[in-house]
Design a protein around this motif. Structure first.
Motif, PDB file in Angstrom:
ATOM      1  N   ALA A 134       0.581  -0.909   0.063  1.00  0.00           N
ATOM      2  CA  ALA A 134       0.215   0.049  -0.009  1.00  0.00           C
ATOM      3  C   ALA A 134       0.611   1.900   0.190  1.00  0.00           C
ATOM      4  CB  ALA A 134      -0.737  -0.382   1.441  1.00  0.00           C
ATOM      5  N   GLN A 135       0.578   2.499  -0.470  1.00  0.00           N
ATOM      6  CA  GLN A 135       1.005   3.415  -0.684  1.00  0.00           C
ATOM      7  C   GLN A 135       1.330   4.101   0.479  1.00  0.00           C
ATOM      8  OE1 GLN A 135      -1.102   6.562  -2.519  1.00  0.00           O
ATOM      9  NE2 GLN A 135       1.270   7.923  -2.848  1.00  0.00           N
ATOM     10  N   GLY A 136       3.096   4.165   0.742  1.00  0.00           N
ATOM     11  CA  GLY A 136       3.455   4.620   1.654  1.00  0.00           C
ATOM     12  C   GLY A 136       4.229   4.147   3.028  1.00  0.00           C
ATOM     13  N   TYR A 137       3.466   2.704   2.808  1.00  0.00           N
ATOM     14  CA  TYR A 137       3.520   1.599   3.449  1.00  0.00           C
ATOM     15  C   TYR A 137       5.313   1.133   3.808  1.00  0.00           C
ATOM     16  CZ  TYR A 137       3.391  -1.984   7.352  1.00  0.00           C
ATOM     17  OH  TYR A 137       3.355  -2.941   8.515  1.00  0.00           O
ATOM     18  N   LEU A 138       5.690   1.060   2.972  1.00  0.00           N
ATOM     19  CA  LEU A 138       7.376   0.713   3.133  1.00  0.00           C
ATOM     20  C   LEU A 138       8.218   1.975   3.403  1.00  0.00           C
ATOM     21  CD1 LEU A 138       8.924  -1.932   2.581  1.00  0.00           C
ATOM     22  CD2 LEU A 138       9.490  -0.932   0.213  1.00  0.00           C
ATOM     23  N   ASP A 139       7.384   2.463   2.859  1.00  0.00           N
ATOM     24  CA  ASP A 139       8.194   4.534   3.233  1.00  0.00           C
ATOM     25  C   ASP A 139       8.077   4.106   5.554  1.00  0.00           C
ATOM     26  OD1 ASP A 139       8.624   4.948   0.925  1.00  0.00           O
ATOM     27  OD2 ASP A 139       7.370   6.103   0.750  1.00  0.00           O
ATOM     28  N   ARG A 140       7.405   3.966   5.783  1.00  0.00           N
ATOM     29  CA  ARG A 140       7.349   4.029   6.722  1.00  0.00           C
ATOM     30  C   ARG A 140       7.935   2.899   7.453  1.00  0.00           C
ATOM     31  NH1 ARG A 140       1.577   4.686   6.065  1.00  0.00           N
ATOM     32  NH2 ARG A 140       0.659   6.400   6.482  1.00  0.00           N
ATOM     33  N   VAL A 141       8.205   1.289   7.131  1.00  0.00           N
ATOM     34  CA  VAL A 141       9.431   0.884   7.148  1.00  0.00           C
ATOM     35  C   VAL A 141      10.336   1.400   7.255  1.00  0.00           C
ATOM     36  CG1 VAL A 141       9.857  -1.917   6.994  1.00  0.00           C
ATOM     37  CG2 VAL A 141       7.524  -0.771   6.854  1.00  0.00           C
ATOM     38  N   ARG A 142      10.656   1.871   6.264  1.00  0.00           N
ATOM     39  CA  ARG A 142      11.923   2.274   6.351  1.00  0.00           C
ATOM     40  C   ARG A 142      12.746   3.276   6.729  1.00  0.00           C
ATOM     41  NH1 ARG A 142      12.129   2.296   0.611  1.00  0.00           N
ATOM     42  NH2 ARG A 142      12.710   0.207  -0.290  1.00  0.00           N
ATOM     43  N   ALA A 143      11.840   4.127   7.515  1.00  0.00           N
ATOM     44  CA  ALA A 143      12.163   5.019   8.264  1.00  0.00           C
ATOM     45  C   ALA A 143      11.978   4.414  10.058  1.00  0.00           C
ATOM     46  CB  ALA A 143      10.862   6.589   8.218  1.00  0.00           C
ATOM     47  N   SER A 144      11.362   3.299  10.049  1.00  0.00           N
ATOM     48  CA  SER A 144      12.026   2.781  11.916  1.00  0.00           C
ATOM     49  C   SER A 144      13.267   1.815  11.633  1.00  0.00           C
ATOM     50  CB  SER A 144      10.680   1.844  11.646  1.00  0.00           C
ATOM     51  OG  SER A 144       9.345   2.643  11.493  1.00  0.00           O
ATOM     52  N   LEU A 145      13.802   1.287   9.778  1.00  0.00           N
ATOM     53  CA  LEU A 145      14.892   0.382  10.458  1.00  0.00           C
ATOM     54  C   LEU A 145      16.098   1.161  10.299  1.00  0.00           C
ATOM     55  CD1 LEU A 145      14.846  -2.124   9.478  1.00  0.00           C
ATOM     56  CD2 LEU A 145      15.844  -1.889   6.655  1.00  0.00           C
ATOM     57  N   ALA A 146      15.995   2.813   9.698  1.00  0.00           N
ATOM     58  CA  ALA A 146      17.255   4.273   9.686  1.00  0.00           C
ATOM     59  C   ALA A 146      17.285   3.933  10.913  1.00  0.00           C
ATOM     60  CB  ALA A 146      16.341   5.372   9.311  1.00  0.00           C
ATOM     61  N   ASP A 147      16.407   3.495  12.287  1.00  0.00           N
ATOM     62  CA  ASP A 147      16.995   3.976  13.763  1.00  0.00           C
ATOM     63  C   ASP A 147      17.997   2.658  13.822  1.00  0.00           C
ATOM     64  OD1 ASP A 147      14.683   6.190  13.523  1.00  0.00           O
ATOM     65  OD2 ASP A 147      13.825   5.129  14.425  1.00  0.00           O
ATOM     66  N   GLU A 148      17.479   1.152  13.340  1.00  0.00           N
ATOM     67  CA  GLU A 148      18.396   0.232  13.038  1.00  0.00           C
ATOM     68  C   GLU A 148      20.413   0.171  13.001  1.00  0.00           C
ATOM     69  OE1 GLU A 148      17.692  -2.920  14.811  1.00  0.00           O
ATOM     70  OE2 GLU A 148      15.349  -2.459  14.755  1.00  0.00           O
ATOM     71  N   PRO A 149      21.464   0.192  14.394  1.00  0.00           N
ATOM     72  CA  PRO A 149      22.645  -0.090  13.072  1.00  0.00           C
ATOM     73  C   PRO A 149      22.412  -0.682  11.803  1.00  0.00           C
ATOM     74  CG  PRO A 149      22.080  -1.217  15.890  1.00  0.00           C
ATOM     75  CD  PRO A 149      20.640  -0.923  14.770  1.00  0.00           C
ATOM     76  N   PRO A 150      23.439  -0.778  10.906  1.00  0.00           N
ATOM     77  CA  PRO A 150      23.560  -0.110   9.893  1.00  0.00           C
ATOM     78  C   PRO A 150      23.742  -2.109   9.690  1.00  0.00           C
ATOM     79  CG  PRO A 150      25.778   1.143  10.425  1.00  0.00           C
ATOM     80  CD  PRO A 150      24.788   1.024  11.751  1.00  0.00           C
ATOM     81  N   LEU A 151      24.411  -2.836  10.233  1.00  0.00           N
ATOM     82  CA  LEU A 151      24.691  -3.912  10.327  1.00  0.00           C
ATOM     83  C   LEU A 151      22.945  -5.150  10.623  1.00  0.00           C
ATOM     84  CD1 LEU A 151      26.248  -6.096  10.170  1.00  0.00           C
ATOM     85  CD2 LEU A 151      27.186  -6.380  13.685  1.00  0.00           C
ATOM     86  N   PHE A 152      22.580  -4.308  10.966  1.00  0.00           N
ATOM     87  CA  PHE A 152      20.979  -4.595  11.688  1.00  0.00           C
ATOM     88  C   PHE A 152      19.718  -4.570  10.301  1.00  0.00           C
ATOM     89  CE2 PHE A 152      23.335  -5.026  14.778  1.00  0.00           C
ATOM     90  CZ  PHE A 152      23.709  -6.385  15.302  1.00  0.00           C
ATOM     91  N   ARG A 153      20.700  -3.839   9.349  1.00  0.00           N
ATOM     92  CA  ARG A 153      19.163  -2.924   8.650  1.00  0.00           C
ATOM     93  C   ARG A 153      19.948  -3.882   7.011  1.00  0.00           C
ATOM     94  NH1 ARG A 153      22.013   3.031   7.865  1.00  0.00           N
ATOM     95  NH2 ARG A 153      21.852   2.571  10.387  1.00  0.00           N
ATOM     96  N   PRO A 154      19.375  -5.150   6.313  1.00  0.00           N
ATOM     97  CA  PRO A 154      19.865  -4.896   5.092  1.00  0.00           C
ATOM     98  C   PRO A 154      18.481  -4.504   4.103  1.00  0.00           C
ATOM     99  CG  PRO A 154      17.958  -6.556   6.218  1.00  0.00           C
ATOM    100  CD  PRO A 154      18.467  -5.619   7.038  1.00  0.00           C
ATOM    101  N   ALA A 155      19.569  -4.775   3.463  1.00  0.00           N
ATOM    102  CA  ALA A 155      18.815  -3.525   1.452  1.00  0.00           C
ATOM    103  C   ALA A 155      17.065  -4.439   1.514  1.00  0.00           C
ATOM    104  CB  ALA A 155      19.392  -4.153   0.507  1.00  0.00           C
ATOM    105  N   LEU A 156      16.486  -3.025   1.394  1.00  0.00           N
ATOM    106  CA  LEU A 156      15.059  -2.950   1.882  1.00  0.00           C
ATOM    107  C   LEU A 156      14.395  -2.336   0.577  1.00  0.00           C
ATOM    108  CD1 LEU A 156      12.121  -3.972   3.230  1.00  0.00           C
ATOM    109  CD2 LEU A 156      12.739  -1.511   3.828  1.00  0.00           C
ATOM    110  N   GLN A 157      13.474  -3.144  -0.046  1.00  0.00           N
ATOM    111  CA  GLN A 157      13.056  -3.288  -1.323  1.00  0.00           C
ATOM    112  C   GLN A 157      11.177  -3.490  -1.131  1.00  0.00           C
ATOM    113  OE1 GLN A 157      15.305  -4.709  -5.096  1.00  0.00           O
ATOM    114  NE2 GLN A 157      16.595  -5.510  -4.074  1.00  0.00           N
ATOM    115  N   ALA A 158      10.519  -2.803  -1.917  1.00  0.00           N
ATOM    116  CA  ALA A 158       8.977  -3.472  -2.318  1.00  0.00           C
ATOM    117  C   ALA A 158       9.749  -4.797  -3.037  1.00  0.00           C
ATOM    118  CB  ALA A 158       8.531  -2.740  -3.295  1.00  0.00           C
ATOM    119  N   ALA A 159       8.524  -5.992  -2.891  1.00  0.00           N
ATOM    120  CA  ALA A 159       8.268  -6.697  -3.973  1.00  0.00           C
ATOM    121  C   ALA A 159       8.245  -6.423  -5.406  1.00  0.00           C
ATOM    122  CB  ALA A 159       7.073  -7.927  -3.458  1.00  0.00           C
ATOM    123  N   ALA A 160       8.859  -6.729  -6.010  1.00  0.00           N
ATOM    124  CA  ALA A 160       9.246  -6.493  -7.640  1.00  0.00           C
ATOM    125  C   ALA A 160       7.993  -6.674  -8.030  1.00  0.00           C
ATOM    126  CB  ALA A 160      10.457  -6.961  -7.896  1.00  0.00           C
TER     127      ALA A 160
END
Ligand code: BMX
Length: 293
Positions: A248-274
């Motif tokens: 849904a529009q905007g959902y992944l952006d919210r996940v990405r914003a929260s994931l940014a609080d994680e240290p880099p090691l715990f932040r794998p590359a995140l994509q929408a299902a292609a």
């Protein structure tokens, strides 16, 4: 890749005809969550017949719930599919529809994304669907992780600090209970907005309702911390998120914003299902060919 596929989720059943690796025709119906296995089979077979499926044509069937090594189908979240408790789905499909293979819906999508979609460049890959429930599939070095009881990959049943309350799996405080469509609807009801499904809550968030934004943001936060947890366990280098809420529009952006609080090691590359909503369908058929060959 050619043949037929079904994706039976907690809310919708999709059936498709697939030609040269593409969904060329698709039909949708609502899932009856209370229906028994025979009625679920009837619903799937009805859509397939309308698509021109005849017994023996290659068929992959992805379903919500776990499929064990003997091909039996059990709901993990009994609130979603209340009458599915150990039905011999693999045998029933073979008897009724001929060549067919069944698997979990999110496991199918994980395999499809790993092979043809957002996980192509990842070695340690996880797919999460944010839909009626929170489903998952893990593909390590090209191999889908499966277990004899069919539970492997059911990441939505991990506990979460963002959750508080029961889950239809019998566990408490699960990611699914706070982040999935049922959890979102329950949170809306608890805040004085009964009868609103996840789609309505997302719409309300979009039009600026603070209560709705809070519920959707909490869902996204729970999914982001689940991704961090999976990264710790599996050393993930890629994650894809799909499902009707996940896409849904905007959902992944919210996940990405929260994931940014994680240290880099715990932040794998995140994509929408292609592959979008085609993933579970393409993956179920790919799994069918993998199992029969
Ligand atoms: C739940 C579980 C999974 C499923 C996932 C996504 C049930 C009935 N479902 O975690 O098996 O993969 O939801 O399913 O136990 P959907 O209904 O959201 O597509």
């Amino acid at each position: 890749l050619g043949g037929f596929a079904v994706d039976l989720g907690g809310t919708k059943i999709a059936a498709a005809r697939i030609d040269s690796g593409r969904v060329v025709e698709r039909l949708l119906a609502a899932t009856d969550g209370m229906a028994g296995p025979e009625a679920q089979m009837d619903a799937m077979a009805g859509l397939l017949t309308r698509l021109g499926h005849t017994a023996g044509a290659p068929l992959g069937v992805g379903v919500a719930g776990r499929i064990d090594g003997a091909g039996r189908w059990c709901a993990v979240n009994r609130d979603t599919l209340s009458a599915i408790d150990g039905f011999a789905l693999q045998d029933a499909l073979r008897d009724r529809l001929g060549a067919a293979t069944c698997c979990n819906d999110a496991a199918a999508a994980a395999l499809a994304e790993a092979r043809f979609g957002a996980g192509r460049d990842a070695r340690n890959f996880a797919y999460l669907t944010v839909s009626t429930g929170i489903g998952g599939g893990i593909v390590l070095g090209g191999r889908l992780i499966e277990s004899e009881n069919g539970l492997a990959g059911h990441a939505g049943f991990v506990t979460s600090r963002h959750a508080e309350g029961p889950c239809g799996s019998g566990r408490r405080d699960t990611v699914e209970s706070v982040a999935g469509g049922r959890g979102i609807a329950a949170a809306a009801a608890a805040r004085g907005h009964p009868g609103q499904d996840a789609r309505a809550v997302i719409e309300a968030a979009k039009s600026g309702a603070a209560w709705a934004e809070d519920i959707v943001a909490t869902s996204a936060r729970a999914v982001a911390s689940l991704i961090g947890d999976l990264a710790a366990i599996l050393g993930l280098d890629g994650v894809a998120v799909g499902g009707s809420i996940g896409l849904a529009q905007g959902y992944l952006d919210r996940v990405r914003a929260s994931l940014a609080d994680e240290p880099p090691l715990f932040r794998p590359a995140l994509q929408a299902a292609a592959l979008g909503h085609d993933g579970p369908l393409l993956g179920a058929l790919a799994l069918h060919f993998a199992k029969v060959s």
